[in-house]
Design a protein around this motif. Structure first.
Motif, PDB file in Angstrom:
ATOM      1  N   LEU A  37      37.155  49.112  34.806  1.00  0.00           N
ATOM      2  CA  LEU A  37      37.780  48.488  34.524  1.00  0.00           C
ATOM      3  C   LEU A  37      36.242  47.192  34.782  1.00  0.00           C
ATOM      4  CD1 LEU A  37      40.233  46.254  33.756  1.00  0.00           C
ATOM      5  CD2 LEU A  37      40.280  45.693  36.814  1.00  0.00           C
ATOM      6  N   HIS A  38      36.185  46.619  34.263  1.00  0.00           N
ATOM      7  CA  HIS A  38      34.891  45.633  33.651  1.00  0.00           C
ATOM      8  C   HIS A  38      35.101  43.672  33.386  1.00  0.00           C
ATOM      9  CE1 HIS A  38      32.043  48.952  31.863  1.00  0.00           C
ATOM     10  NE2 HIS A  38      32.262  49.024  33.130  1.00  0.00           N
ATOM     11  N   PHE A  39      35.044  43.468  34.654  1.00  0.00           N
ATOM     12  CA  PHE A  39      35.153  41.750  34.171  1.00  0.00           C
ATOM     13  C   PHE A  39      33.620  41.249  33.674  1.00  0.00           C
ATOM     14  CE2 PHE A  39      35.000  37.157  36.309  1.00  0.00           C
ATOM     15  CZ  PHE A  39      36.246  36.947  35.423  1.00  0.00           C
ATOM     16  N   ASN A  40      33.279  40.612  32.596  1.00  0.00           N
ATOM     17  CA  ASN A  40      32.166  40.233  31.961  1.00  0.00           C
ATOM     18  C   ASN A  40      30.838  40.851  32.265  1.00  0.00           C
ATOM     19  OD1 ASN A  40      33.143  37.559  31.417  1.00  0.00           O
ATOM     20  ND2 ASN A  40      32.568  36.272  33.659  1.00  0.00           N
ATOM     21  N   GLY A  41      31.248  42.190  31.979  1.00  0.00           N
ATOM     22  CA  GLY A  41      29.751  43.331  32.463  1.00  0.00           C
ATOM     23  C   GLY A  41      30.322  43.846  33.276  1.00  0.00           C
ATOM     24  N   GLU A  42      30.521  43.846  34.913  1.00  0.00           N
ATOM     25  CA  GLU A  42      30.683  44.363  35.754  1.00  0.00           C
ATOM     26  C   GLU A  42      31.705  44.494  35.816  1.00  0.00           C
ATOM     27  OE1 GLU A  42      27.423  43.983  37.733  1.00  0.00           O
ATOM     28  OE2 GLU A  42      26.612  42.559  36.783  1.00  0.00           O
ATOM     29  N   ARG A  43      31.057  45.647  37.006  1.00  0.00           N
ATOM     30  CA  ARG A  43      33.104  47.011  37.383  1.00  0.00           C
ATOM     31  C   ARG A  43      33.549  46.080  38.438  1.00  0.00           C
ATOM     32  NH1 ARG A  43      28.262  50.938  36.317  1.00  0.00           N
ATOM     33  NH2 ARG A  43      28.636  52.800  35.775  1.00  0.00           N
ATOM     34  N   VAL A  44      34.843  46.357  38.443  1.00  0.00           N
ATOM     35  CA  VAL A  44      36.022  45.667  38.779  1.00  0.00           C
ATOM     36  C   VAL A  44      37.043  47.176  39.688  1.00  0.00           C
ATOM     37  CG1 VAL A  44      37.542  44.232  39.837  1.00  0.00           C
ATOM     38  CG2 VAL A  44      35.993  43.625  38.808  1.00  0.00           C
ATOM     39  N   ASP A  45      37.057  47.266  40.618  1.00  0.00           N
ATOM     40  CA  ASP A  45      37.950  48.412  41.417  1.00  0.00           C
ATOM     41  C   ASP A  45      39.283  47.806  40.166  1.00  0.00           C
ATOM     42  OD1 ASP A  45      39.790  49.658  43.034  1.00  0.00           O
ATOM     43  OD2 ASP A  45      39.833  49.225  44.325  1.00  0.00           O
ATOM     44  N   PRO A  46      39.615  48.947  39.679  1.00  0.00           N
ATOM     45  CA  PRO A  46      40.883  48.947  39.038  1.00  0.00           C
ATOM     46  C   PRO A  46      42.264  49.647  39.267  1.00  0.00           C
ATOM     47  CG  PRO A  46      39.499  51.151  38.774  1.00  0.00           C
ATOM     48  CD  PRO A  46      39.298  50.436  39.271  1.00  0.00           C
ATOM     49  N   ALA A  47      42.139  49.732  41.054  1.00  0.00           N
ATOM     50  CA  ALA A  47      43.421  49.842  41.263  1.00  0.00           C
ATOM     51  C   ALA A  47      44.440  48.903  41.738  1.00  0.00           C
ATOM     52  CB  ALA A  47      42.919  50.719  43.137  1.00  0.00           C
ATOM     53  N   GLY A  48      43.561  47.768  41.353  1.00  0.00           N
ATOM     54  CA  GLY A  48      43.955  46.391  41.871  1.00  0.00           C
ATOM     55  C   GLY A  48      45.229  45.826  40.591  1.00  0.00           C
ATOM     56  N   TYR A  49      44.059  45.859  39.833  1.00  0.00           N
ATOM     57  CA  TYR A  49      45.170  45.592  37.865  1.00  0.00           C
ATOM     58  C   TYR A  49      45.928  46.526  37.266  1.00  0.00           C
ATOM     59  CZ  TYR A  49      41.287  42.105  39.563  1.00  0.00           C
ATOM     60  OH  TYR A  49      40.744  41.381  40.466  1.00  0.00           O
ATOM     61  N   LEU A  50      45.428  47.984  37.370  1.00  0.00           N
ATOM     62  CA  LEU A  50      45.911  48.880  36.471  1.00  0.00           C
ATOM     63  C   LEU A  50      47.229  49.190  37.090  1.00  0.00           C
ATOM     64  CD1 LEU A  50      42.735  50.757  34.819  1.00  0.00           C
ATOM     65  CD2 LEU A  50      44.228  48.319  34.168  1.00  0.00           C
ATOM     66  N   ALA A  51      48.400  49.948  36.389  1.00  0.00           N
ATOM     67  CA  ALA A  51      49.338  50.649  36.760  1.00  0.00           C
ATOM     68  C   ALA A  51      49.190  52.051  37.104  1.00  0.00           C
ATOM     69  CB  ALA A  51      50.589  50.227  36.509  1.00  0.00           C
TER      70      ALA A  51
END
Length: 569
Positions: A552-566
């Protein structure tokens, strides 16, 4: 499938030089022997088609890859390191390039077009033969008398005899063997006897079946002109050998009468199938000369045939070196390297010097304790190599100062350089708002979560930039939310270690990435609805088993997807 197609196309291409060499060698050996032999030209045919027969065999033989220690580290290096700069902006701005078919696909298309044309010509010849059969009639018992007497002398069951006024000369046709002859032939018993004995000898020798086999090969290899020449020479050799057998059956006293029958048949128009009748001038002269010389038996020179078969050896060697092999990875060699070996190998592995690092670390630190000094040594080497992003990540996880061992390493590598303090950890991106991504991606099991991995596999990076979901190969993958496909091809960020990769732009700076897919079911620029299929789970690229690597990327930077993807909590 693409590898097998490439192997078949390569094999088909190699039939050209193989057939050319076999044809020239056959002509030279035939001139040296002074006569034509069916065994010689059948050997030349085998050499011509051998590369095509060998292609699937070579591809089916697996080529095992040698086991590598700590293979998982090599597989995940390119995926797990944070990206230095965003690359998605250029994908959004640039138009999608037209994807051209691969050369193998283009060659296969050209071959298919030629094969269709060759089949149409073969169907035309078959149509003419069927017309003769339709307009013919079955010979009655009195008309079959001569055929049955001659077949009995040859210890053959009498084949079916059909009479047709449209036939210019008698000929044998069909896999089981049917003789079609003009009705006027029976009005001249001597001529009929010579012609029928000739066709019966063809039937006994199996020449018509051999001709049908050669016809099928020239259809499949329609582009192979030397193979057609080999079939013509083989056809002439069969006729000469059949003439010899017919004279043996008729008696040597019938040589001149038999030759006169042959000359009479040669004045007729050509048949659409093999016949007693015409061939080219050189072949006619060879046949008449053989008949008038007493129809001496054709010598089957196995030495000449073997000499032609030897030509298959260099062709097979060249094909073996050029044919793509079906790669099968050997089981990963499970080793338990020391902590200092693992850490130092990780540092060297960023520069693709993993194996050298293993041997060097074992030699340099055979008994070093597993303490913070060795971790500091790795951190110092990352910094000294200019790998600041990796050094920042390692410093955040290790959280240890640079020890004396690291200073010693720096002094060995660069005596004039002072110890470099660890860089500050990279600041994590702070998303302004949460994306709407409620859909499940794939049913499976999370095998590696986002973030530091203190208990990681041997040699793997200390930081994992995404989440791995293991599932059976072929399991469908769905988009978690609406978006636009901005990347859908093999590789990602300039590396093919990702395998088949899809990136979806969900708007407001959010995007998701899916790597190691077996198949891709979307194209760049395509709009997606939530839960729409985007591909299937696979193990393409650098992967040790079927799974999907999700980022999961936000403005090109990696983000932990666990808090956003089911399904990733």
């Amino acid at each position: 499938m693409t590898g097998l197609l490439t192997a078949l196309l390569l094999g088909a291409a190699l039939t050209l030089p193989a057939a050319g060499l076999a044809w020239l060698a056959g002509l030279a050996l035939q001139a040296r022997a002074g006569q034509s032999s069916p065994a010689l030209w059948r050997s030349a045919r085998l050499v011509a088609v051998f590369p095509l027969l060998l292609a699937p065999v070579l591809f089916a033989v697996p080529q095992s890859l040698p086991p590598l220690p700590a293979l998982e580290f090599i597989n995940e290096t390119a995926l797990d390191l944070p990206a230095a700069t965003p690359v998605r902006d250029t994908l959004l701005a640039a138009p999608t390039a037209l994807a051209l078919p691969s050369p193998a696909i283009l060659l296969a298309a050209v071959y298919a077009i030629g094969l269709i044309a060759s089949l149409l010509l073969a169907l035309r010849r078959h149509y003419h033969r069927r017309r003769l059969l339709v307009h013919s009639r079955l010979a009655d018992a009195s008309e079959r008398g001569l055929l049955e007497r001659e077949a009995g002398k040859l210890d053959l069951p009498a084949p079916e005899l059909r009479l047709c006024d449209r036939a210019a000369s008698p000929f044998l046709t069909g896999w089981r063997g049917v003789i079609i002859a003009p009705e006027r032939l029976l009005q001249t018993p001597d001529l009929a006897r010579h012609a029928l004995v000739h066709e019966l000898c063809h039937l006994r020798r199996g020449d018509e079946r051999d001709r049908l086999l050669g016809s099928a090969l020239t259809i499949v290899l329609w582009f192979n002109w030397p193979l057609r020449q080999i079939e013509r020479e083989l056809d002439a050799a069969r006729e000469i050998a059949c003439d010899s057998d017919a004279i043996d059956a008729l008696g040597r006293s019938q040589c001149k009468a038999y030759a006169a029958t042959l000359i009479e048949s040669m004045r007729s128009s050509a048949q659409p199938v093999s016949a007693f009748g015409p061939h080219n001038r050189r072949q006619r002269e060879m046949r008449i000369k053989s008949i008038l010389s007493g129809g001496q038996a054709v010598r089957h020179s196995f030495l000449a045939a073997g000499a032609v078969l030897v030509l298959a050896v260099p062709v097979a060697y060249a094909q073996t070196t050029l044919t793509p092999r079906r790669a099968v990875s050997a089981p990963v060699e499970q080793i338990a390297p020391s902590a200092e070996t693992r850490l130092l190998a990780h540092a060297h592995g960023q520069g693709e010097g993993f194996e050298a690092a293993l041997s060097g670390a074992n030699a340099e630190y055979p008994s070093a304790p597993d303490d913070g000094q060795n971790q500091s040594l790795t951190l110092a080497h990352l910094q000294q190599s200019g790998m600041n992003v990796e050094a920042s990540t390692s410093a955040a996880v290790i959280a240890a100062p640079v020890g004396p061992e690291a200073v010693a390493w720096q002094n060995v590598s660069s005596p004039a350089q002072a110890p470099i303090p660890p860089a500050a950890p990279a600041a994590a991106p702070q998303p302004a708002n949460a994306p709407d991504l409620p859909g499940a991606i794939v049913p499976g099991r999370v095998t590696s979560a986002y973030g530091p991995r203190p208990a990681r596999p041997a040699g793997s990076p200390v930081f994992h930039g995404g989440t791995d979901i293991a599932a059976p190969a072929g399991t469908l993958i769905s988009a978690p939310g609406a978006g636009t496909v901005v990347h859908a091809q093999m590789g990602y960020q300039g590396s093919e270690r990702w395998g088949n990769t899809v990136e979806i732009d969900h708007g407001d700076g959010w995007s998701t990435v899916y790597a190691h897919l077996e198949t891709i079911g979307v194209t760049p620029g395509q709009s997606l609805a939530p839960s729409q299929r985007i591909g299937a789970v696979g193990s393409t690229g650098a992967a040790t088993g079927p799974h999907v690597h999700v980022e999961l990327h936000f403005n090109g930077e990696r983000v932990d997807p666990a808090g956003y993807l089911a399904g990733l909590d």
